[in-house]
Design a protein around this motif. Structure first.
Motif, PDB file in Angstrom:
ATOM      1  N   PHE A  81       5.406  -0.015  -9.359  1.00  0.00           N
ATOM      2  CA  PHE A  81       4.247   0.009  -8.410  1.00  0.00           C
ATOM      3  C   PHE A  81       3.219  -1.188  -8.712  1.00  0.00           C
ATOM      4  CE2 PHE A  81       4.861   3.035  -5.278  1.00  0.00           C
ATOM      5  CZ  PHE A  81       5.795   4.278  -6.057  1.00  0.00           C
TER       6      PHE A  81
ATOM      7  N   THR B 162     -11.790   1.817  -7.243  1.00  0.00           N
ATOM      8  CA  THR B 162     -10.554   2.384  -6.823  1.00  0.00           C
ATOM      9  C   THR B 162      -9.269   1.575  -6.658  1.00  0.00           C
ATOM     10  OG1 THR B 162     -11.756   4.126  -5.269  1.00  0.00           O
ATOM     11  CG2 THR B 162      -9.624   3.763  -4.584  1.00  0.00           C
ATOM     12  N   GLN B 163      -8.366   2.087  -7.363  1.00  0.00           N
ATOM     13  CA  GLN B 163      -7.083   1.235  -7.264  1.00  0.00           C
ATOM     14  C   GLN B 163      -6.114   1.673  -5.913  1.00  0.00           C
ATOM     15  OE1 GLN B 163      -4.722   1.457 -10.881  1.00  0.00           O
ATOM     16  NE2 GLN B 163      -6.612   1.656 -12.139  1.00  0.00           N
TER      17      GLN B 163
ATOM     18  N   GLN C 273       4.199  -5.797  -1.904  1.00  0.00           N
ATOM     19  CA  GLN C 273       5.240  -5.921  -2.981  1.00  0.00           C
ATOM     20  C   GLN C 273       6.751  -6.507  -2.517  1.00  0.00           C
ATOM     21  OE1 GLN C 273       4.043  -1.778  -5.392  1.00  0.00           O
ATOM     22  NE2 GLN C 273       5.438  -3.278  -6.571  1.00  0.00           N
TER      23      GLN C 273
ATOM     24  N   TYR D 219      -4.141  11.600  -6.589  1.00  0.00           N
ATOM     25  CA  TYR D 219      -3.497  10.710  -5.867  1.00  0.00           C
ATOM     26  C   TYR D 219      -2.378  11.572  -5.019  1.00  0.00           C
ATOM     27  CZ  TYR D 219      -5.539   6.372  -7.376  1.00  0.00           C
ATOM     28  OH  TYR D 219      -6.294   4.986  -7.472  1.00  0.00           O
TER      29      TYR D 219
ATOM     30  N   LEU E 102       3.747   8.042 -13.291  1.00  0.00           N
ATOM     31  CA  LEU E 102       3.508   6.642 -13.223  1.00  0.00           C
ATOM     32  C   LEU E 102       2.824   6.280 -14.531  1.00  0.00           C
ATOM     33  CD1 LEU E 102       3.016   7.502 -10.353  1.00  0.00           C
ATOM     34  CD2 LEU E 102       2.313   5.255 -10.036  1.00  0.00           C
TER      35      LEU E 102
ATOM     36  N   PHE F 166      -2.440   0.923  -3.956  1.00  0.00           N
ATOM     37  CA  PHE F 166      -1.224   0.899  -4.308  1.00  0.00           C
ATOM     38  C   PHE F 166      -0.375   0.306  -3.359  1.00  0.00           C
ATOM     39  CE2 PHE F 166      -0.461   2.991  -8.672  1.00  0.00           C
ATOM     40  CZ  PHE F 166      -1.593   3.634  -8.911  1.00  0.00           C
ATOM     41  N   GLY F 167       0.511  -0.646  -3.764  1.00  0.00           N
ATOM     42  CA  GLY F 167       1.563  -0.993  -2.871  1.00  0.00           C
ATOM     43  C   GLY F 167       2.620  -0.185  -2.782  1.00  0.00           C
ATOM     44  N   PRO F 168       3.673  -0.330  -1.894  1.00  0.00           N
ATOM     45  CA  PRO F 168       4.658   0.682  -1.696  1.00  0.00           C
ATOM     46  C   PRO F 168       5.746   0.637  -2.539  1.00  0.00           C
ATOM     47  CG  PRO F 168       4.914  -1.301  -0.332  1.00  0.00           C
ATOM     48  CD  PRO F 168       3.736  -1.489  -1.040  1.00  0.00           C
ATOM     49  N   GLY F 169       5.616  -0.211  -3.592  1.00  0.00           N
ATOM     50  CA  GLY F 169       6.725  -0.233  -4.858  1.00  0.00           C
ATOM     51  C   GLY F 169       7.998  -1.095  -4.741  1.00  0.00           C
TER      52      GLY F 169
ATOM     53  N   PHE G 273      -5.192   7.212  -3.187  1.00  0.00           N
ATOM     54  CA  PHE G 273      -6.452   7.817  -3.778  1.00  0.00           C
ATOM     55  C   PHE G 273      -6.847   8.887  -2.877  1.00  0.00           C
ATOM     56  CE2 PHE G 273     -10.029   8.959  -6.278  1.00  0.00           C
ATOM     57  CZ  PHE G 273     -11.243   8.982  -5.186  1.00  0.00           C
TER      58      PHE G 273
ATOM     59  N   LYS H  93       1.188  11.028  -2.556  1.00  0.00           N
ATOM     60  CA  LYS H  93       2.222   9.960  -2.391  1.00  0.00           C
ATOM     61  C   LYS H  93       3.152  10.662  -1.419  1.00  0.00           C
ATOM     62  CE  LYS H  93       5.548   7.427  -4.435  1.00  0.00           C
ATOM     63  NZ  LYS H  93       6.564   7.650  -3.484  1.00  0.00           N
TER      64      LYS H  93
ATOM     65  N   SER I 205      -2.107  -0.100   2.504  1.00  0.00           N
ATOM     66  CA  SER I 205      -3.079  -0.027   1.697  1.00  0.00           C
ATOM     67  C   SER I 205      -3.539  -1.613   1.458  1.00  0.00           C
ATOM     68  CB  SER I 205      -2.448   0.187   0.103  1.00  0.00           C
ATOM     69  OG  SER I 205      -1.426  -0.789  -0.016  1.00  0.00           O
TER      70      SER I 205
ATOM     71  N   PHE J 147      -0.499  13.726  -7.512  1.00  0.00           N
ATOM     72  CA  PHE J 147      -0.530  13.273  -8.866  1.00  0.00           C
ATOM     73  C   PHE J 147      -1.832  13.452  -9.352  1.00  0.00           C
ATOM     74  CE2 PHE J 147       3.519  11.473  -9.779  1.00  0.00           C
ATOM     75  CZ  PHE J 147       4.030  10.946  -8.482  1.00  0.00           C
TER      76      PHE J 147
ATOM     77  N   ALA K 244       8.480   6.884   0.054  1.00  0.00           N
ATOM     78  CA  ALA K 244       8.470   5.262   0.416  1.00  0.00           C
ATOM     79  C   ALA K 244       7.204   4.647   0.620  1.00  0.00           C
ATOM     80  CB  ALA K 244       9.238   5.306   1.720  1.00  0.00           C
ATOM     81  N   GLU K 245       6.106   5.262   0.191  1.00  0.00           N
ATOM     82  CA  GLU K 245       4.987   4.774   0.191  1.00  0.00           C
ATOM     83  C   GLU K 245       4.246   4.790  -1.289  1.00  0.00           C
ATOM     84  OE1 GLU K 245       3.734   6.220   4.693  1.00  0.00           O
ATOM     85  OE2 GLU K 245       2.258   6.528   2.903  1.00  0.00           O
ATOM     86  N   GLY K 246       3.271   3.969  -1.621  1.00  0.00           N
ATOM     87  CA  GLY K 246       2.736   4.131  -2.891  1.00  0.00           C
ATOM     88  C   GLY K 246       1.782   5.309  -2.941  1.00  0.00           C
ATOM     89  N   PRO K 247       1.199   5.527  -4.165  1.00  0.00           N
ATOM     90  CA  PRO K 247       0.091   6.565  -4.216  1.00  0.00           C
ATOM     91  C   PRO K 247      -1.329   6.371  -3.338  1.00  0.00           C
ATOM     92  CG  PRO K 247       0.988   6.213  -6.406  1.00  0.00           C
ATOM     93  CD  PRO K 247       1.403   5.282  -5.323  1.00  0.00           C
TER      94      PRO K 247
END
Lengths: 113, 115
Positions: free
Chosen positions: B90, B103-104, B6, A36, B43, B106-109, A46, A38, B2, A89, A41-44
């Motif tokens: 997250f 596939t997962q 959140q 992944y 994570l 992810f949000g921005p957290g 794929f 990243k 994505s 990651f 300020a964003e999520g990971p």
């Protein structure tokens, strides 16, 4: 107990050169691995994955290599671009019937123009 | 983007308090996952819900709980907060039950700071 390890916290490479990010794991039962990416300020997001029945998977500039005997995988980025600068990651799929992912600590890649 | 949202983005609270983090999965996704990222750590998987039911549990503290509602959004409740709970939380979602090819996204957290 860190089952997935990325021992290099950071890596710096020149634009156009190859970036190699490494990952080690301890559990021989892991059979699927993912990378992944990243941005701040964003999520990971794929990037690429590999099954344990393969030793290589390629997607454009990104190639993942798996060495099961060494419990080691690596991500190669060729050629590296400044936009590739991010945290990468490595993750292992921890269970066959759930989505539990086990992540490494991450490696920050900086690609210099 | 994505497609996973959140709220809130940031949360500052005091020790001993209780907070709720909210996650809306991508349209059509049935699984929701929660992960915690502490400083300089990877994570850590907390919990997975699939279509309203708990599917998998990780190293989630007893002070933490989660649920997935009929509209598939999920909430993570953190209570009796401690300084060490400060982290990025997250949420991720996927279409299926979490197989290797599922596939997962992810949000921005949510960044939680406990003072």
């Amino acid at each position: 107990d860190q089952q997935v390890k990325q021992n290099s916290p950071s890596l710096s490479v020149q634009e156009g050169r190859i970036s190699i990010l490494n990952c080690d794991y301890t559990n021989s039962m892991f059979d699927y691995f993912l990378w992944y990416k990243k941005y701040p300020a964003e999520g990971p997001t794929f990037l690429i994955s590999i099954s344990s029945i393969k030793d290589k998977n390629e997607d454009g500039r990104f190639t993942v290599f798996l060495n099961k005997s060494a419990k080691h995988l690596s991500l190669h980025i060729v050629p590296s671009q400044p936009g590739d600068s991010a945290v990468y990651f490595c993750a292992a799929h921890g269970s066959s019937n759930t989505g539990k992912l086990i992540f490494g600590q991450g490696t920050t890649l900086q690609v210099k123009p | 983007d994505s497609g996973v949202t959140q709220t809130p983005k940031h949360l500052i609270t005091a020790t001993g308090q209780r907070v709720t983090l909210r996650c809306s999965p991508r349209s059509g996704d049935l699984s929701v996952y929660w992960y915690q990222q502490s400083l300089d750590q990877g994570l850590q998987f907390l919990i997975q819900y699939y279509n309203g039911e708990e599917r998998a549990k990780g190293n989630i503290l007893e002070r933490f709980s989660a649920q997935q509602f009929p509209d598939l959004h999920s909430e993570l409740n953190l209570s009796s907060l401690e300084l060490g709970d400060s982290a990025l939380y997250f949420c991720a979602s996927s279409i299926g039950t979490g197989s290797v090819t599922d596939t997962q996204y992810f949000g921005p957290g949510t960044r939680l700071t406990v003072l």
